[in-house]
Design an enzyme around this catalytic site. Sequence first.
Site, PDB file in Angstrom:
ATOM      1  N   LYS A   1      23.860 -28.487  16.018  1.00 54.63           N
ATOM      2  CA  LYS A   1      23.461 -29.879  16.196  1.00 54.63           C
ATOM      3  C   LYS A   1      24.415 -30.803  15.446  1.00 54.63           C
ATOM      4  O   LYS A   1      24.899 -30.478  14.358  1.00 54.63           O
ATOM      5  CB  LYS A   1      22.022 -30.084  15.704  1.00 54.63           C
ATOM      6  CG  LYS A   1      20.963 -29.541  16.671  1.00 54.63           C
ATOM      7  CD  LYS A   1      19.575 -29.849  16.147  1.00 54.63           C
ATOM      8  CE  LYS A   1      18.503 -29.434  17.130  1.00 54.63           C
ATOM      9  NZ  LYS A   1      18.490 -30.305  18.321  1.00 54.63           N
TER      10      LYS A   1
ATOM     11  N   HIS B   1      15.205 -21.812  11.662  1.00 54.78           N
ATOM     12  CA  HIS B   1      15.817 -23.134  11.781  1.00 54.78           C
ATOM     13  C   HIS B   1      15.812 -23.910  10.468  1.00 54.78           C
ATOM     14  O   HIS B   1      16.858 -24.378  10.003  1.00 54.78           O
ATOM     15  CB  HIS B   1      15.072 -23.967  12.828  1.00 54.78           C
ATOM     16  CG  HIS B   1      15.200 -23.463  14.228  1.00 54.78           C
ATOM     17  ND1 HIS B   1      16.319 -22.811  14.694  1.00 54.78           N
ATOM     18  CD2 HIS B   1      14.347 -23.527  15.279  1.00 54.78           C
ATOM     19  CE1 HIS B   1      16.153 -22.514  15.971  1.00 54.78           C
ATOM     20  NE2 HIS B   1      14.965 -22.920  16.347  1.00 54.78           N
TER      21      HIS B   1
END
Length: 447
Positions: A169, A227
Amino acid sequence: MKRSFVVLGGSGDLTGRLLLPSLAELYERGVLDGDVEVLAVSQQDWDDDAYRDWARQRLTAHAADLAEDARERVVAQLGHQPGDVTSPDDLRRALERVDGVPVVYLALPNTVFLPALTALREVGLPDGARVVVEKPFGTGIEDAHELNEVLHGLVPEEAVFRIDHFLAKQTVLNVLGLRFANRVFEPVWNAQHVEAVDIVFDEDLGLEGRAGYYDKAGALRDMLQNHLLQLLAVVAMEPPQALDAATLQARKADVLRAVQAEVASSVRGRYTAGTIGSRELPAYADEDGVDPARQTETYAEFTVTVENWRWSGVPFRLRTGKALGTKRKEIVVRFKPVPHLPFADEQPEPDVLRLQLSPDGIALEINLNGAGDPFDLEREVLRATSPEQELPAYGLLLREMLAGDPTLSISDVEAEQGWRIVQPVLDAWAADEVPLADYPAGSDGPA
């Protein structure tokens, strides 16, 4: 050298929703200079043409914004091999069909990883082959260790890609630039100046038809164990000498070895019926495919400490939840108050740095002199919006896999340390030492 993807679980949601559209995007953007053969292995009794028809439908549904010729270029390279991904004979037949050195992608439930990898090890892979494994990597530390042993008997560690798309990301990559390319931040990036760090991934979505996977995993295994701990590792790691795979993975592993979870701080919850905007959501226990007896959590939160010189005493709070009223996805660094304040009647809030994950951006909350009385303080927010990411996370990961660059993947040590950190919390929850709290869909979570 020609590359071939062999996708185990090639008729699944992950393949149709993410992998094939990401490959089409690489074609459209000209990132790939040649075709990539894709052979899907699944239990569907399809020939190549039937699989191409299925893939064309998936691409139309999930990549409608891409040019048709890019989508059709993917379809033209597809093949399908019916078979059992845990059968050495079926895998051998599949591997014999591909021309290039294979990248074997396990687009499978994590409970199937071990038998599929064991079968692959029996078959063997050619020199230069790579293996891609989705998250969550195993179901616990013992399972993760066994998976690592099987993988190391199959290909070298540098040929293993344990995928966590959060690492691709834009904002996560921006953390590296923010910390290590600006002298103003790194000197205060420690326990002397930082009060606390929050890592939050709140969703306003419910189960969305994912009961088959989610009801066996839950929020902690689905998000916190991988994550959010990876985000913590990037935020808290020591400055790397270089941004190569070995160095980055080593620095992240050092952080994770130092992390300890505080079981007493943990919260688990499950949403009940409620309203989010104009949507009426049923209770999680009433969703299709859910077994209420599992007591699967849809909200998970706990605090960890990083027991090293830089971060000793700083709480890192990790939180994620589904069906919440506010969609909040950010890393929040809260700084300590100034040691002395000359403004007699003012008690301003300390500085706060927000690294926003969706949409990508950075916000710095600071105190400035007011527009009227110069001795009054006002709160101001300095914002920067990150440029649009050139490639979506999965597209970037596919590019790195094909190039053989594991910089954005997770090492064997990181995978096992992630499970070590959360295991005490999982054990306490399994023993009902922490109650499962209800919260209405559309609320802020458990009280």
